[in-house]
Motif scaffolding. Structure first.
Motif, mmCIF file in Angstrom:
data_model
loop_
_atom_site.group_PDB
_atom_site.id
_atom_site.type_symbol
_atom_site.label_atom_id
_atom_site.label_comp_id
_atom_site.label_asym_id
_atom_site.label_seq_id
_atom_site.Cartn_x
_atom_site.Cartn_y
_atom_site.Cartn_z
ATOM 1 N N ASP A 1 4.672 -2.769 -7.489
ATOM 2 C CA ASP A 1 4.431 -1.503 -8.172
ATOM 3 C C ASP A 1 5.229 -1.572 -9.483
ATOM 4 O OD1 ASP A 1 3.186 0.879 -8.263
ATOM 5 O OD2 ASP A 1 4.590 1.940 -6.972
ATOM 6 N N ALA A 2 4.572 -2.013 -10.567
ATOM 7 C CA ALA A 2 5.309 -2.349 -11.786
ATOM 8 C C ALA A 2 5.671 -1.108 -12.598
ATOM 9 C CB ALA A 2 4.476 -3.293 -12.648
ATOM 10 N N GLN A 3 6.772 -1.195 -13.297
ATOM 11 C CA GLN A 3 7.135 -0.194 -14.305
ATOM 12 C C GLN A 3 6.816 -0.792 -15.673
ATOM 13 O OE1 GLN A 3 7.983 3.008 -13.701
ATOM 14 N NE2 GLN A 3 7.492 2.340 -11.611
ATOM 15 N N ILE B 1 -3.177 -0.126 -16.546
ATOM 16 C CA ILE B 1 -2.567 1.192 -16.339
ATOM 17 C C ILE B 1 -3.602 2.137 -15.750
ATOM 18 C CG2 ILE B 1 -1.316 3.078 -17.462
ATOM 19 C CD1 ILE B 1 -0.577 1.248 -19.680
ATOM 20 N N ASP B 2 -3.207 2.902 -14.756
ATOM 21 C CA ASP B 2 -4.139 3.860 -14.172
ATOM 22 C C ASP B 2 -3.465 5.202 -13.974
ATOM 23 O OD1 ASP B 2 -7.038 3.387 -12.646
ATOM 24 O OD2 ASP B 2 -5.956 5.189 -12.005
ATOM 25 N N ILE C 1 0.777 -4.115 -12.903
ATOM 26 C CA ILE C 1 -0.154 -3.049 -12.505
ATOM 27 C C ILE C 1 0.653 -1.764 -12.412
ATOM 28 C CG2 ILE C 1 -1.730 -2.233 -10.736
ATOM 29 C CD1 ILE C 1 -2.086 -5.315 -10.083
ATOM 30 N N ILE C 2 0.333 -0.837 -13.297
ATOM 31 C CA ILE C 2 1.133 0.388 -13.412
ATOM 32 C C ILE C 2 0.285 1.562 -12.950
ATOM 33 C CG2 ILE C 2 2.419 1.848 -15.018
ATOM 34 C CD1 ILE C 2 2.579 -0.785 -16.806
ATOM 35 N N GLN C 3 0.643 2.095 -11.784
ATOM 36 C CA GLN C 3 -0.154 3.169 -11.199
ATOM 37 C C GLN C 3 0.477 4.526 -11.467
ATOM 38 O OE1 GLN C 3 -1.886 1.982 -7.172
ATOM 39 N NE2 GLN C 3 -0.153 0.595 -7.258
ATOM 40 N N ASN C 4 -0.297 5.574 -11.251
ATOM 41 C CA ASN C 4 0.170 6.954 -11.423
ATOM 42 C C ASN C 4 0.768 7.179 -12.808
ATOM 43 O OD1 ASN C 4 -0.462 7.766 -8.690
ATOM 44 N ND2 ASN C 4 1.192 6.385 -8.104
ATOM 45 N N MET D 1 0.862 -1.175 0.000
ATOM 46 C CA MET D 1 0.000 0.000 0.000
ATOM 47 C C MET D 1 0.900 1.227 0.000
ATOM 48 S SD MET D 1 -2.905 -1.500 0.098
ATOM 49 C CE MET D 1 -3.554 -3.117 0.459
ATOM 50 N N ARG D 2 1.181 1.746 -1.177
ATOM 51 C CA ARG D 2 2.190 2.790 -1.284
ATOM 52 C C ARG D 2 1.587 4.178 -1.463
ATOM 53 N NH1 ARG D 2 6.909 0.057 -1.860
ATOM 54 N NH2 ARG D 2 8.075 1.824 -2.649
ATOM 55 N N SER D 3 0.308 4.228 -1.735
ATOM 56 C CA SER D 3 -0.368 5.520 -1.788
ATOM 57 C C SER D 3 -1.018 5.756 -0.434
ATOM 58 C CB SER D 3 -1.432 5.495 -2.881
ATOM 59 O OG SER D 3 -2.537 6.260 -2.491
#
Lengths: 997, 183, 99, 417
Positions: free
Chosen positions: D26-28, D63-64, D202-205, A538-540
């Motif tokens: 947290d994937a790139q 992607i989000d 899963i690619i966030q931000n 949970m990084r956010s």
């Protein structure tokens, strides 16, 4: 005098005692106390239990951010509310309070077994457990979880109090009446602006109320405050105390909730409990100050551990010492001032523990003067005491290493982890926040609304700075309002400026798995939980919040968000702004539902429209049904009749002689102007050009998508004048749609629309004797069958009133609809009743109207159609003006699916056994023996017992229905399959002979 | 147990600060005409139709309120009704328009007294400081469409569609009692 | 609750007097029957749904009763401009420059 | 993927819970994927999960623009039901309900699907007709739904006011016993964890700026804040933001995005056993496992991406709740928030192919997206994997707006919720 009260001190009235009860025990406090201050005056710190572990808790604040001291409060029947902050609730005579979330008593809570099991209940444990055996979730796990949830008990009775609301327009709204808010209001008011100043507290003054030693402009703080309030009042500033700004909405609309009676011993008659203000301000100054942060260390949640600023407030505002032996632990200068004030009031300050290596020398000197031991460069590693703190363990920290512990006995521990600007309302505007690395706080960034932020909200500390900044904000607001203003400065003596450091957890020598350092006190979220969440990906900060529930307690993170973020940021290894901000959402503090509902309760919850004849219906025993905003007479039972009997009687009377019906709710629109007929041609499916004045026609209105939206009979009163009727519910929608086309698509047409729904009362007279009843009352119109055939309209007089008289029928009988000016509606009705008496005239309601029209196969838009039915589907193909080049919806009727075979068509349906009445909405199949899911070919839209026909009748929408006429279909019901035959929809007098009478 | 109701509430106290009175009916018409022809039609009706929304013209006891760019509300004594209808009919050929009688569509209330404006703020979202005496606007009161007239600093009228009027009246009376309670 | 400037009343008034009326500048074709199914679908259903400045219609339904047009930023909900029905679609670039 | 269980929790307790691993990395972004899903809500993550599990396609990125589950998945009132009128809807939502039933076990993540029953109130004769039509249709479709008298409704939900004098009297109710609520965040997290375990990135931000198409018109990938990412197929599952993303591929959508507001009260001990919906007054209520009353409102009148929403709507919703449940008047609102819902002209979703080759879309769920999550994700995965719709989503085409073959739930009930 209670043990911890200091005679003569504070702003409470020492002459007036107030009695109240807590958990059944009687207490006395003083006028001006809160529940918390009154209990503290008796040495009571234990006021609540935490949510998850049921740990004993006392107040940690003296304000609305309180997470721990939540109580149930009551003033008799229906007036109970849970989760009230003891730190905010003012004492009133007879106030009854109870503690919450305990199994047993507050001091012996069986629920505290959870506390012993805490290693098994880390953050998010429920996502990983309670899955097996699968069937246990419904029956065991979830019920147990649910029973354990919640804080206080819900109210169980209807609230007898009133709630109010107001709109308020002001040039400047100042939120927060501390030093900067007061100055902002003063400057703007002096410049001539309409100013409103609000504060959530019972008194204006903010931090000044807790710092009487300050001198402003040569005056003691409280004298200066009195002077400012007098001046504000004389300048016409609206001063609103006990008023919380709960939300900041679009374009400077602020919601305020004003508490009016919760502090009063007695409620004046008709006085509302709370009032919601919807304020529209040209400018807004947010001067909400800052919130003190707790420190995060093992055992920081015991009763007796509280914020240093809170202790200072209890002392100066309430004259209450929070303990006899205090230890201060702080990373900020402000707590030193609290220590000095408490020392002067007689609390023994055992030690000031400052986490900083070198606190300010002047503060140390003052401590020395007072004989207070100073432990700089120290940390706190634990506390003891079951229901109240009894000792604290402190350790020196050198170069990051935690040294040997030392235990200090105390009865309270006052902490300060520095201050966080209170930017909740600013956050509601979606204004951006900026991370300030120096102060390690978020400060206001880009504004999206016309607002200013002043004082501690901008990270400014000390009274001189706050006053100047407030004055500046007030002057800026005044300038923006086009008024000349210049800010000035004020001399402040004995100011208390300060700085501090920001921490994550305090350093400790305990094994990390054994540290229980609380961040969200109410939800029992510890630093360990935050770190676990980060370890689990949970990084956010939003993920951390949702996974741990940190910041989701009733203080909405006021105590916990910054500490949670610091620890998460440390665990993620990124600076705080990159971990993110949780969004503050309205309301600023929890706000009663009643205040939101305001006047919208009971009879004034929503408009109930009544016709001019409603009073007669009520007097004659009508049962009503709600239809859109109207209430309509549904049926008129006589002598104990049930609905079926009443309707059967009403139907029979109408068919046999004459019935009378209040049709006033029908929408009416006057369409007038040289282009009226052209307009009608474009809007309705039907052709209108050849309709002669004096005649009427049934019109069908489509949406542009080709589906039926409305219908009604339309009379042409003159070459340029139509009297349009619509369905009851459709009236506003239809007028809006017509105006839309007229104003935006066809502005060239010379035609105007006026709603006359309420100008006219409408009475329908139906039955073979209708003419006989009416004839004697009509002047200026020959209503004989020859002179006034079916579908005629005329202007004349009826019963002496000017009238628009229609001959039309929605029952299949000879029928008239008489429109008279609304004020005469009741008199017309009574005249007709009198004239009809010899014929046994019978009033009927909407249900009978529905039966009579169904016997004739007339549709009700919205019942026999939904938004997917075309005129062709409904058997109204004849109403389409095929020669017209265009009308609204025409093009859509040619879309592929709308011309495809097999569409659902409206047909009649007769059960094989006429005693069986189908249920409306029942589904129709061809093969009743097929397995589920069954292929359904349609559904019953209308179904009644027809007294006239002596059997049931129904209408249905069925795939390809008209081609199936004569076929038998099946309606599978839970009790068995009903067989029915598809027929035409005209069950009664199919040739319409009765209309020709 | 506490008693919560101690204060005897009287009608006199309720009306001291603000009165609510239902007004006798008058003749009312909705007049629609293209702006370019408004002056001509106004002359036919003996009125100088105002061209700014919210403004009122008065002559011979007749009042015209501009509600929209092509819409006026005409009020007159009931005795003048037939004359107005006849005058409009005469002008129709040359100046097409719509004159629709709506005398019975609305009920009118007078709200007057030192707290009249404050009472209206319980449900009217407009800034009433901006509504000058001698002006009127169509707006909302709670969820109900109304025409709000300001006849003087402490003197207002509300025209409300007949079936909505009891709701508006009920709210006004709640507000009136609240004002009398003094909180 | 928004504040909306009515171009007919020339006053800025509370949203409660107004009704939203969908995207602006979607003009009903002169001769709908000449349109293909695709064109007719576009007229009926396809919408810009802009994230940012959005051309839209409102009606001052409880005021002057007029439909009018507006440009509103759907991210901030701030109105850039309101103008009378029938007036040409304003140029977005110059509007934004003026802000 | 280490299994979650009570045993694992006990075991970890002994080591101070140091042993837990991240639930998803947290994937790139890689250079190229077989499938890119735009939007890491429950629908997008679920589709990735089913692509991997049922179709063996694991070279997938979700992607989000923000954090996963941060859109409508994390902002709704968590109502789950399937008692829709039309066969097409009932079947799709019932498929979702079937998947909800075993989801916690399948994902090894407790999504707390709670079958507490959803009751829809009828306040007038029209409501009664409409809901009974639903009940009958559902019965023949094998979908659980039954009719309750006002007294039965009160027995099922004691706080309900069934007085005949109420402004909106309760004239009966439709009850789906199998329906209920779930823990919304857990749905996104559970799918994310299970998908990531099978190799999904899963690619966030990472905002998607545009969908890129090749010379033949087919999609080639997406331009993002982290650069171009190639993909053989792209599926857009971006709820309120769908129009904007699709526009970049040249596809204009029949969608409008509206603000939808919801709120919770302070937590109280259990007082409300089920879910109650009143479409007529636009108010929806249940009590969360934490004790908060969770209340849904209607949409604001204007399109918006601001996630703010106005006060009048909330006032109306709260007033309606207090009118139907008068004991709640002294409860307090704790938090109010807004989401953005994308609404189609017939209030039904669009799931399937688009005019652009290898571009798929899942959108238009309006206020009904959460309940459909597993079902929508499942059929979207099927459509993306096979290139053809699953029978359950075959009717939910984009083309229906041309032909007129609408699935108009809104026409029969005021709001599909």
């Amino acid at each position: 005098m209670s043990q911890y009260r200091i005679p003569g001190k504070g702003r409470v009235d020492h002459a007036e005692t107030v009695r109240f009860a807590f958990d059944g025990r009687e207490f006395t406090g003083l006028r001006g106390d809160t529940v918390a201050s009154a209990l503290l005056a008796h040495g009571v710190h234990l006021m609540g239990r935490s949510f998850k572990y049921h740990r004993p808790r006392g107040p940690v604040t003296a304000d609305s951010a309180e997470p721990n001291a939540l109580i149930g409060t009551s003033r008799g029947a229906g007036r109970f509310e849970p989760n009230t902050r003891a730190t905010v609730q003012e004492l009133r005579a007879g106030l009854m309070c109870e503690s919450q979330n305990r199994l047993g008593s507050l001091s012996f809570d069986i629920g505290a077994v959870n506390d012993a099991l805490h290693p098994l209940l880390p953050a998010g444990f429920y996502y990983k457990t309670f899955m097996w055996p699968r069937s246990f979730w419904d029956k065991l796990y979830e019920p147990v979880i649910r029973r354990a949830a919640g804080l206080g008990r819900a109210p169980s009775e209807v609230d007898p109090d009133r709630y109010a609301s107001r709109y308020l327009h002001t040039d400047l709204l100042v939120v927060g009446a501390g030093p900067s808010g007061l100055m902002a209001a003063l400057e703007a008011a002096r410049a001539g602006a309409r100013v409103t100043l609000v504060d959530e507290n019972p008194e204006m003054g903010g931090s000044l109320l807790s710092d009487p030693g300050i001198e402003i402009g040569g005056q003691p703080a409280w004298d200066w405050l009195d002077g400012v309030l007098v001046e504000l009042e004389s300048l016409g500033v609206r001063l609103m105390n006990r008023t919380t700004a709960i939300g900041y909405y679009h374009q400077n609309m602020i919601g305020l909730c004003e508490k009016l009676t919760d502090h009063l011993d007695e409620i004046p008659q008709n006085a509302p409990r709370e009032r919601m203000w919807r304020v529209r301000a040209a400018r807004v100054v947010l001067a909400q100050g800052a919130l003190e942060k707790p420190l995060v260390f093992h055992g920081n949640d015991r009763p007796g551990v509280m914020l240093a600023g809170a202790a200072q407030t209890y002392l100066h505002r309430y004259g209450v010492k929070v303990g006899d032996r205090a230890v201060i632990v702080t990373s900020h200068d402000s707590a030193w001032y609290a220590a000095f004030d408490l020392a002067e009031a007689g609390t023994k300050i055992v030690a000031i523990v400052d986490t900083r290596d070198a606190p300010r020398e002047d503060l140390r000197a003052e401590a020395r003067v007072r004989g207070i031991e100073v432990l700089s460069g120290h940390t706190v590693t634990g506390t003891r005491g079951r229901l109240r703190i009894s000792s604290v363990t402190v350790n020196p920290v050198e170069a990051g290493r935690v040294g040997d512990p030392r235990m200090i006995h105390c009865d309270c521990l006052l902490m300060s982890g520095g201050w966080t600007p209170s930017l909740h309302l600013f956050s509601h505007t979606k204004g951006s926040l900026q991370w300030d690395e120096d102060s390690r706080t978020f400060l206001p960034g880009r504004m999206t609304e016309d607002c200013h932020i002043a004082g501690a909200g901008r990270g400014l500390w000390g009274y001189a700075e706050a006053l100047v900044d407030g004055a500046k904000a007030g002057a800026e607001a005044a300038t923006a309002l086009g008024r000349a203003a210049g800010a000035k400065t004020l001399a402040v003596a004995h100011d208390r400026p300060g700085t501090g450091e920001s921490h994550k957890e305090l350093p400790t020598d305990r094994k990390s798995s054994r540290v229980r350092a609380f961040i969200d006190f109410q939800n029992d979220v510890t630093a360990k939980d935050i770190r676990l969440a980060v370890r689990e990906g949970m990084r956010s900060i939003e993920h951390v919040k949702r996974y741990t529930t940190n910041g989701m307690a009733t203080d909405q993170g006021k105590m916990s968000n910054m500490n949670g973020l610091m620890i998460a940021s440390d665990a993620v290894g990124k600076p705080p702004p990159q971990v993110g901000l949780t969004t503050f959402r309205p309301p600023y503090t929890p706000t009663s539902f009643g205040a939101f509902a305001g006047y919208h309760r009971g009879a004034t919850f929503e408009v109930t429209r009544r016709t001019p004849i409603d009073a007669w219906a009520e007097a004659n025993g009508a049962v009503f049904e709600p239809v859109s905003l109207w209430r309509r007479a549904w049926y008129f039972p006589q002598g104990g009749e049930d609905m079926e009997a009443a309707v059967a009687r009403e139907c029979r009377a109408t068919r046999a002689s004459v019935g009378i019906f209040d049709a006033s709710t029908l929408g009416k629109i006057e369409v007038a102007g040289p282009d009226a007929v052209e307009f009608m041609n474009r809007i309705y499916t039907n052709p209108w050009t050849k309709l002669a004045p004096g005649r009427c026609r049934y019109g069908v209105l489509l949406g542009e998508d080709g589906y039926i939206r409305d219908d009604g009979v339309i009379g042409r009163l003159g070459p340029d004048l139509f009297h349009v009727t619509t369905t009851t519910g459709g009236a506003p929608r239809v007028l809006n749609m017509m105006e839309d086309y007229l104003q935006t698509e066809w502005p060239d047409l010379d035609v105007w629309l006026t709603s006359t729904t309420e100008q006219w009362a409408t009475v329908a007279l139906n039955g073979p004797k209708a003419r006989e009843v009416l004839a004697g009352l009509v002047e200026g119109c020959d209503i004989s069958a020859e002179a006034f055939p079916h579908m005629s309209v005329a202007e004349c007089r009826v019963a002496g009133f000017p009238a628009r008289l229609f001959r039309l029928s929605f029952t299949g009988e000879l029928g008239f609809e008489i429109n008279v000016p609304a004020r005469h509606g009741l008199a017309l009705w009574e005249a007709l009743m009198q004239a009809g008496e010899p014929h046994g005239i019978t009033a009927y309601g909407t249900e009978t109207m529905h039966v009579l029209r169904a016997e004739k196969g007339f549709i009700i838009v919205g019942q026999d159609t939904d938004g997917t039915v075309t005129p062709e589907d409904a058997g109204l193909g004849w109403a389409i003006g095929k020669a017209k080049p265009d009308f609204v919806g025409k093009r859509s009727l040619a879309r592929p699916d709308l011309v495809a075979p097999g569409r659902k068509q409206l047909v009649g349906l007769l059960t094989e056994d006429g005693a069986v009445k189908l249920e409306e909405g029942a589904q129709i199949v061809l093969d009743p023996d097929q397995p589920k899911p069954m292929k359904m070919i349609g559904h019953v839209t209308s179904s009644y017992h027809s007294a006239t026909l002596g059997r049931s009748i129904a209408m249905a929408l069925i795939e390809g229905g008209r081609d199936r006429e004569g076929e038998t279909v099946h309606v599978p019901m839970p009790e068995g399959v009903v067989r029915a035959k598809i027929t035409s929809t005209a069950f009664y007098d199919p040739d319409g002979d009765r209309l020709k009478l | 147990m506490m008693t919560n109701q101690t204060h005897d509430f009287t009608l006199a106290e309720a009306t001291a600060r603000v009165r609510i009175d239902e007004l006798a009916p008058v003749s009312r018409f909705s007049l629609r005409v293209r702006p370019a022809q408004a002056a001509t039609l106004g002359r036919a009706l003996g009125l100088d139709l105002p061209d700014r929304i919210g403004r009122i013209a008065e002559a011979q006891g007749r009042t015209a309120l501009c509600l929209g760019p092509d819409e006026w509300l005409i009020c007159a004594p009931e005795a003048a009704r037939d004359a107005i209808v006849a005058a409009a009919r005469k002008a129709y050929e040359a100046t097409p328009h719509s004159l629709t009688e709506i005398s019975d569509r609305e009920i009118s209330y007078r709200i007057s007294g030192p707290a009249a404006q404050e009472l209206l703020t319980i449900a009217c979202p407009r800034d009433l400081d901006l509504l000058a005496p001698g002006c009127a606007v169509r707006t909302v009161f709670d969820t109900v469409q109304v025409v709000l007239w300001r006849d003087g600093p402490q003197d207002f009228r509300l025209d409300v569609w007949r079936s909505f009027a009891p709701h508006v009246r009920a709210l006004l009376e709640i507000g009136q009692a609240e004002l009398a309670a003094g909180l | 609750m928004l504040l909306i400037h009515c171009p007919y009343c020339d006053e800025t008034l509370p949203e409660l007097e107004f009704a939203y009326a969908g995207e602006a500048h979607i003009i009903r074709p002169e001769d709908p029957s000449a349109m293909s199914d695709e064109e007719w679908r576009d007229f009926l259903f396809i919408r810009t749904n802009a994230r940012g400045p959005h051309f839209e219609r409102w009606r001052h339904v409880h005021g002057c009763a007029r439909f009018f047009n507006a440009v509103r930023d759907t991210v901030s909900d701030r109105f850039l401009l309101t103008y009378k029905a029938g007036e040409p679609r304003p140029d977005l670039a110059s509007l934004e420059a003026a802000q | 993927m280490p299994r979650y269980s009570a045993f694992a929790v006990v075991k970890n307790a002994l080591t101070g819970h140091k042993g837990w691993r991240e639930q998803w990395p947290d994937a790139q972004p890689k250079k190229q994927y077989d499938v890119i899903i735009v939007g890491a809500g429950g629908h997008g993550l679920g589709a990735a999960y089913y692509l991997a599990r049922e179709h063996g396609i694991t070279n997938v990125a979700v992607i989000d623009k923000g954090w996963l589950g941060g859109g409508n998945t994390g902002r709704n009132t968590t109502i789950i039901r399937s008692n829709y009128l039309y066969d097409e809807s009932a079947k799709l939502y019932d498929h979702a309900l079937d998947l909800w039933d075993g989801l916690s076990q399948e994902l090894n993540y407790n999504v707390m699907f709670s079958r507490r029953g959803v009751m829809m109130l009828a306040h007038n004769v029209h409501d009664v007709q409409s809901f009974q039509r639903h009940v009958h249709s559902n019965r023949l479709n094998g979908v659980d739904n039954r009719w309750l008298s006002p007294e039965e409704a009160k027995e099922f939900c004691p706080p309900l006011n069934i007085s005949r004098d109420a402004r909106y009297p309760v004239m009966g109710a439709a009850l789906q016993m199998r329906a209920g609520t779930a823990r919304h965040d857990a749905v996104a997290w559970g799918y994310a964890r299970a998908a990531a375990a099978m190799g999904v990135d899963i690619i966030q931000n990472c905002p998607v700026i545009a969908i890129r198409r090749g010379p033949d018109g087919a999609v080639t990938g997406v331009d993002t804040a982290k650069g171009f990412i190639g993909a053989k197929k792209v599926a857009v599952s971006a709820a309120g933001h769908t129009s904007v993303v699709m526009e970049s591929a040249g596809v204009r959508m029949p969608l409008e995005s509206f603000p939808l507001q919801a709120l919770v009260s302070e937590p109280v001990k259990p007082v409300f056993p089920c879910v109650v919906m009143s479409n007529t007054v636009h108010a929806y209520i249940s009590q969360s496992d934490k004790g908060e009353l969770v209340i849904g409102s209607g949409t604001d009148q204007y399109t918006s991406y601001s996630q703010r929403g106005g006060l009048p709507l909330i006032e109306h919703t709260v007033a309606a709740i207090c009118e139907i449940f008068p004991i709640f008047n002294r409860m307090r609102m704790l938090r109010k928030w807004g989401g953005i819902v994308d609404v189609t002209p017939d209030r039904s979703a669009i799931i399937g192919k688009t005019p652009v080759k290898n571009l798929f879309v899942n959108c238009g769920w309006g206020t009904g997206g959460f309940k459909a999550t597993p079902g929508a994700a499942h059929v979207l995965a099927h459509t993306v994997a096979t290139g053809e719709p699953h029978p359950l989503n075959a009717p939910f085409t984009l083309d229906r707006f041309r032909t007129g073959r609408l699935i108009d739930e809104a026409a029969a009930a005021a709001v599909a919720h």
